[in-house]
Motif scaffolding. Structure first.
Motif, PDB file in Angstrom:
ATOM      1  N   GLU A 278      45.254  44.240  44.158  1.00 53.38           N
ATOM      2  CA  GLU A 278      46.110  44.787  45.203  1.00 53.38           C
ATOM      3  C   GLU A 278      45.473  44.561  46.576  1.00 53.38           C
ATOM      4  OE1 GLU A 278      46.767  49.043  45.136  1.00 53.38           O
ATOM      5  OE2 GLU A 278      48.853  48.723  45.733  1.00 53.38           O
ATOM      6  N   LEU A 279      44.192  44.853  46.669  1.00 52.37           N
ATOM      7  CA  LEU A 279      43.480  44.643  47.933  1.00 52.37           C
ATOM      8  C   LEU A 279      43.511  43.170  48.318  1.00 52.37           C
ATOM      9  CD1 LEU A 279      40.424  47.006  47.439  1.00 52.37           C
ATOM     10  CD2 LEU A 279      42.262  47.272  49.088  1.00 52.37           C
ATOM     11  N   LYS A 280      43.409  42.317  47.285  1.00 55.08           N
ATOM     12  CA  LYS A 280      43.425  40.879  47.532  1.00 55.08           C
ATOM     13  C   LYS A 280      44.792  40.457  48.071  1.00 55.08           C
ATOM     14  CE  LYS A 280      42.737  36.676  44.899  1.00 55.08           C
ATOM     15  NZ  LYS A 280      42.417  36.149  43.555  1.00 55.08           N
ATOM     16  N   SER A 281      45.852  41.026  47.473  1.00 55.18           N
ATOM     17  CA  SER A 281      47.195  40.623  47.884  1.00 55.18           C
ATOM     18  C   SER A 281      47.484  41.056  49.319  1.00 55.18           C
ATOM     19  CB  SER A 281      48.225  41.205  46.933  1.00 55.18           C
ATOM     20  OG  SER A 281      48.367  42.584  47.166  1.00 55.18           O
ATOM     21  N   TYR A 282      46.853  42.116  49.763  1.00 54.84           N
ATOM     22  CA  TYR A 282      47.057  42.539  51.147  1.00 54.84           C
ATOM     23  C   TYR A 282      46.070  41.876  52.102  1.00 54.84           C
ATOM     24  CZ  TYR A 282      50.566  45.983  50.015  1.00 54.84           C
ATOM     25  OH  TYR A 282      51.720  46.579  49.616  1.00 54.84           O
ATOM     26  N   GLY A 283      45.179  41.070  51.555  1.00 54.62           N
ATOM     27  CA  GLY A 283      44.289  40.293  52.402  1.00 54.62           C
ATOM     28  C   GLY A 283      42.999  40.995  52.773  1.00 54.62           C
ATOM     29  N   TYR A 284      42.781  42.197  52.241  1.00 58.19           N
ATOM     30  CA  TYR A 284      41.503  42.865  52.518  1.00 58.19           C
ATOM     31  C   TYR A 284      40.361  42.029  51.930  1.00 58.19           C
ATOM     32  CZ  TYR A 284      43.543  47.290  54.096  1.00 58.19           C
ATOM     33  OH  TYR A 284      44.199  48.255  54.792  1.00 58.19           O
ATOM     34  N   LEU A 285      40.639  41.495  50.737  1.00 55.61           N
ATOM     35  CA  LEU A 285      39.643  40.670  50.070  1.00 55.61           C
ATOM     36  C   LEU A 285      40.213  39.266  49.899  1.00 55.61           C
ATOM     37  CD1 LEU A 285      38.639  43.110  47.187  1.00 55.61           C
ATOM     38  CD2 LEU A 285      37.353  42.661  49.267  1.00 55.61           C
ATOM     39  N   ALA A 286      39.307  38.285  49.951  1.00 55.75           N
ATOM     40  CA  ALA A 286      39.737  36.926  49.678  1.00 55.75           C
ATOM     41  C   ALA A 286      39.647  36.682  48.178  1.00 55.75           C
ATOM     42  CB  ALA A 286      38.858  35.935  50.424  1.00 55.75           C
ATOM     43  N   ALA A 297      21.202  43.084  32.562  1.00 56.06           N
ATOM     44  CA  ALA A 297      21.464  44.358  31.916  1.00 56.06           C
ATOM     45  C   ALA A 297      22.710  45.052  32.475  1.00 56.06           C
ATOM     46  CB  ALA A 297      20.250  45.276  32.078  1.00 56.06           C
ATOM     47  N   ASN A 298      22.954  44.811  33.760  1.00 60.95           N
ATOM     48  CA  ASN A 298      24.061  45.506  34.403  1.00 60.95           C
ATOM     49  C   ASN A 298      25.074  44.525  34.972  1.00 60.95           C
ATOM     50  OD1 ASN A 298      23.455  48.324  34.159  1.00 60.95           O
ATOM     51  ND2 ASN A 298      21.627  47.850  35.370  1.00 60.95           N
ATOM     52  N   TYR A 299      26.154  45.105  35.462  1.00 60.81           N
ATOM     53  CA  TYR A 299      27.164  44.291  36.121  1.00 60.81           C
ATOM     54  C   TYR A 299      27.155  44.569  37.617  1.00 60.81           C
ATOM     55  CZ  TYR A 299      29.059  43.142  31.557  1.00 60.81           C
ATOM     56  OH  TYR A 299      29.208  42.671  30.289  1.00 60.81           O
ATOM     57  N   LYS A 300      27.624  43.587  38.349  1.00 63.51           N
ATOM     58  CA  LYS A 300      27.795  43.799  39.783  1.00 63.51           C
ATOM     59  C   LYS A 300      29.149  43.238  40.207  1.00 63.51           C
ATOM     60  CE  LYS A 300      25.506  39.497  41.067  1.00 63.51           C
ATOM     61  NZ  LYS A 300      24.362  38.853  41.673  1.00 63.51           N
ATOM     62  N   ILE A 301      29.685  43.815  41.241  1.00 62.55           N
ATOM     63  CA  ILE A 301      30.981  43.371  41.753  1.00 62.55           C
ATOM     64  C   ILE A 301      30.717  42.579  43.036  1.00 62.55           C
ATOM     65  CG2 ILE A 301      33.319  44.139  42.337  1.00 62.55           C
ATOM     66  CD1 ILE A 301      32.514  45.490  39.828  1.00 62.55           C
ATOM     67  N   ALA A 302      31.240  41.372  43.081  1.00 58.72           N
ATOM     68  CA  ALA A 302      31.110  40.575  44.309  1.00 58.72           C
ATOM     69  C   ALA A 302      32.452  40.557  45.012  1.00 58.72           C
ATOM     70  CB  ALA A 302      30.673  39.155  43.963  1.00 58.72           C
ATOM     71  N   LEU A 303      32.434  40.933  46.277  1.00 55.18           N
ATOM     72  CA  LEU A 303      33.669  40.974  47.056  1.00 55.18           C
ATOM     73  C   LEU A 303      33.567  39.995  48.215  1.00 55.18           C
ATOM     74  CD1 LEU A 303      33.897  44.858  47.183  1.00 55.18           C
ATOM     75  CD2 LEU A 303      35.160  43.358  45.649  1.00 55.18           C
ATOM     76  N   TYR A 304      34.643  39.224  48.418  1.00 59.01           N
ATOM     77  CA  TYR A 304      34.631  38.232  49.488  1.00 59.01           C
ATOM     78  C   TYR A 304      35.539  38.686  50.625  1.00 59.01           C
ATOM     79  CZ  TYR A 304      32.284  35.438  46.009  1.00 59.01           C
ATOM     80  OH  TYR A 304      31.385  34.994  45.077  1.00 59.01           O
ATOM     81  N   HIS A 305      35.067  38.535  51.833  1.00 62.15           N
ATOM     82  CA  HIS A 305      35.811  39.002  53.013  1.00 62.15           C
ATOM     83  C   HIS A 305      37.178  38.366  53.079  1.00 62.15           C
ATOM     84  CE1 HIS A 305      31.698  39.954  53.774  1.00 62.15           C
ATOM     85  NE2 HIS A 305      31.994  40.633  54.864  1.00 62.15           N
ATOM     86  N   GLY A 306      38.177  39.197  53.168  1.00 60.48           N
ATOM     87  CA  GLY A 306      39.541  38.683  53.200  1.00 60.48           C
ATOM     88  C   GLY A 306      39.981  38.303  54.594  1.00 60.48           C
ATOM     89  N   GLU A 307      41.142  37.694  54.625  1.00 56.83           N
ATOM     90  CA  GLU A 307      41.675  37.194  55.890  1.00 56.83           C
ATOM     91  C   GLU A 307      42.037  38.355  56.808  1.00 56.83           C
ATOM     92  OE1 GLU A 307      45.357  36.406  58.162  1.00 56.83           O
ATOM     93  OE2 GLU A 307      45.381  37.229  56.142  1.00 56.83           O
ATOM     94  N   LYS A 308      42.505  39.472  56.205  1.00 61.24           N
ATOM     95  CA  LYS A 308      42.901  40.643  56.991  1.00 61.24           C
ATOM     96  C   LYS A 308      41.716  41.258  57.714  1.00 61.24           C
ATOM     97  CE  LYS A 308      44.922  45.206  56.594  1.00 61.24           C
ATOM     98  NZ  LYS A 308      45.458  45.144  57.951  1.00 61.24           N
ATOM     99  N   PHE A 309      40.565  41.240  57.048  1.00 57.06           N
ATOM    100  CA  PHE A 309      39.363  41.788  57.674  1.00 57.06           C
ATOM    101  C   PHE A 309      39.063  41.059  58.978  1.00 57.06           C
ATOM    102  CE2 PHE A 309      34.784  41.336  58.334  1.00 57.06           C
ATOM    103  CZ  PHE A 309      34.453  42.664  58.550  1.00 57.06           C
TER     104      PHE A 309
END
Length: 545
Positions: A278-286, A297-309
């Motif tokens: 949803e965030l991606k569709s609104y452009g918050y995230l690319a 051992a663990n997971y991490k979330i990678a977020l890419y700067h969206g066009e809206k930002f």
DNA sequence: ATACGGACATACTATTGTCG
DNA sequence: CGACAATAGTATGTCCGTAT
């Protein structure tokens, strides 16, 4: 309204519904940003959930933050009330709406003061909810109670912008809440809802420690996790804007969001994917990815700067520049009625060149400036921006000055330019002068009274007479209040009795009142001026302030 | 116009179960 | 382990009527 769930199939992906009618588009562009207080946004104060969370006793968040180059572990504990539970996304919606009301107050008055009054209907309209539904009204009451009762216990997480310190303290978001129809502290019945913001909130709002949120886009979000992420993203993405990518450990994310931590990738995706999409569709995230950490051992979330930002960033910069707010123009001392005189022109040119702006560019700027533009103030504001910014932020200071002057940016009220300071100091000086003048007058008045009474006594009464009069007055006083004898010694009692006698005498005399005395003094002074005599006492600053 | 209670509808979430 | 379906509980919101 678009967030009426019944009106829209929730299974439809947001981007498919995006083509909006023109009216909505207009709203989105005209309303711009709501500024919310930064601390709550960065704390993860609001938990994404649709259900009330009553069971949990507290929500603890651990931070690590760079303070003066050192990495410091910080801790915040959010303590919910047993009855109302943790603040959730629905509370964040209302809180944002309240911030809009506060922003409007701030825009109109320049300052926000307690209490903040609003009607429930006003808040509901901002949120796009029906104003005729009883449930919505009771929700607001419950929200306000929850916000008032939820405590934050922090160790250096909450920033007090006014004092420029990180607080280690325990407090509430709202200090007090009085709902419609209940009794106010002053005894009147509240004509609307009133909220007292806690001191740190108020302080930060008034000193611009704020985070911009695009309320119109926010309102269109459906997922709770995405709603909760919006303010957090704003902070995280801004901090990593140069890198283009931001990483957060899954474990930490779960802690901040207070969501269940699943061991399997499929589960993690199942929970996070709808919101992140949803965030991606609104452009918050690319884009976004879930990866294993280097240890595996663990997971991490990678977020890419969206066009809206980036777009929002540019829009804000174009609107007001870093840390500045769109405001009514600040009154300045500069002449508005004619263009810059050659003298002022050359001094401004010099100021700009001194700051590294090329002479040709500076001249250009001065030619194209608007009449009455507070150029010197803008330059000084640039100075203070550069002073406060971390080293290396403004690699081209001259560019900043050019930008500030060319765009004719409006200065925040909190900024005190040298012009403003001079004005304030002059005002203060005048106030002090007036104060000392008033004191002098009062002194003169008491002298005048004393002299009058002394003269009367001298003319009419003997010393013995006075002594016996004081003695009888003393007995009278003791008769009235027996405790006086214990409380005061003989000497004080004597003085008191004498004063009493004097005040009795004063009552029989015709003595001017203080205002009459002031008038007489003023007349005296005017005569002295017209007679050409030197002025002895300071002139009365009549209605000058 | 605002406030609010009750009846009613519905969509979200966590949980559990099933199957390949 | 991954993907999906069924289910129950409930938060959330609307409509309607009424009061101020």
């Amino acid at each position: 309204m678009d967030n009426v769930r019944a009106a829209q199939n929730p299974r439809v992906k947001p981007h498919e519904t995006e083509p909006q009618n023109s009216q909505q588009k207009f709203l989105a562009s005209s309303n711009d940003f709501v500024h919310i207080e930064k601390n709550l946004a960065s704390l993860g104060f609001f938990t994404p959930s649709t259900k009330k969370i009553k069971g949990s006793k507290k929500k603890t968040i651990l931070f690590s933050k760079e303070v003066d180059g050192k990495k410091v572990e910080l801790r915040a504990v959010i303590l919910p009330s047993a009855e109302y539970g943790l603040p959730i996304t629905a509370d964040q919606d209302k809180f944002l709406a309240l911030q809009k009301i506060i922003a409007d107050i701030r825009y109109q008055k320049g300052m926000v003061n307690n209490p903040i009054g609003f009607t429930s209907a006003e808040l509901l309209r901002i949120l796009g909810l029906k104003v005729n539904a009883g449930k919505n009204y009771s929700d607001i009451l419950e929200w306000a109670k929850r916000m008032t009762l939820t405590g934050i216990s922090s160790e250096g997480v909450v920033y007090l912008a006014g004092k420029q310190v990180w607080a280690s303290d325990t407090f509430h978001v709202f200090e007090r809440f009085v709902s419609f129809g209940k009794e106010m502290p002053d005894g009147t019945i509240a004509d609307k809802n009133y909220i007292w913001l806690s001191e740190w909130q108020l302080e930060n709002i008034n000193s611009n420690h704020l985070l911009p949120i695009d309320l119109e886009t926010y309102k269109q979000l459906k997922n709770h996790i995405s709603k909760a992420l919006v303010p957090l993203l704003q902070i995280w993405l801004y901090a990593t804007r140069a890198g283009g990518c931001f990483e957060k450990r899954y474990h930490d994310l779960c802690q901040i969001l207070n969501i269940r931590q699943y061991p399997n990738l499929s589960r993690i995706k199942e929970k996070l994917a709808p919101s992140l999409e949803e965030l991606k569709s609104y452009g918050y995230l690319a884009n976004w990815k879930i990866e294993k950490t280097s240890s595996g051992a663990n997971y991490k979330i990678a977020l890419y700067h969206g066009e809206k930002f980036h777009r929002d960033q540019r829009r804000r910069l174009a609107q007001c520049g870093p840390g500045l707010e769109k405001k009514a123009p600040v009154e300045t001392l500069q002449d508005n009625d004619h263009l810059i005189s050659s003298e002022v022109h050359s001094s401004l040119l010099e100021e700009m060149v001194k700051r590294g702006v090329g002479e040709a560019t500076a001249g250009d700027l001065l030619r194209n400036c608007t009449p009455g533009q507070p150029i010197l103030d803008q330059l000084e504001w640039g100075d203070s921006l550069i002073r406060q910014a971390p080293r290396g932020k403004f690699y081209n200071p001259a560019g900043l000055y050019i930008h500030l002057v060319r765009e004719n940016l409006i200065l925040p009220e909190s900024f005190e330019s040298s012009q403003k300071r001079r004005l304030r100091e002059a005002l203060q000086q005048a106030r002090e002068d007036e104060e000392s003048h008033r004191l002098r007058l009062e002194l003169a008045y008491s002298d005048y009274k004393k002299e009058l009474i002394d003269r009367h006594i001298q003319r009419n009464f003997s010393k013995e007479h006075m002594r016996s009069w004081a003695q009888s007055k003393r007995l009278e006083l003791l008769e009235q209040d027996k405790r006086l004898k214990d409380r005061w010694n003989e000497q004080t009692l004597q003085v008191l009795a004498e004063n009493k006698v004097r005040s009795d005498i004063a009552k029989r005399l015709s003595i001017m009142t203080f205002p009459e005395f002031c008038k007489r003094e003023q007349r005296k002074q005017q005569r002295a001026i017209t007679d050409g005599g030197a002025v002895q006492s300071p002139t009365l600053l009549e209605n000058s302030l």
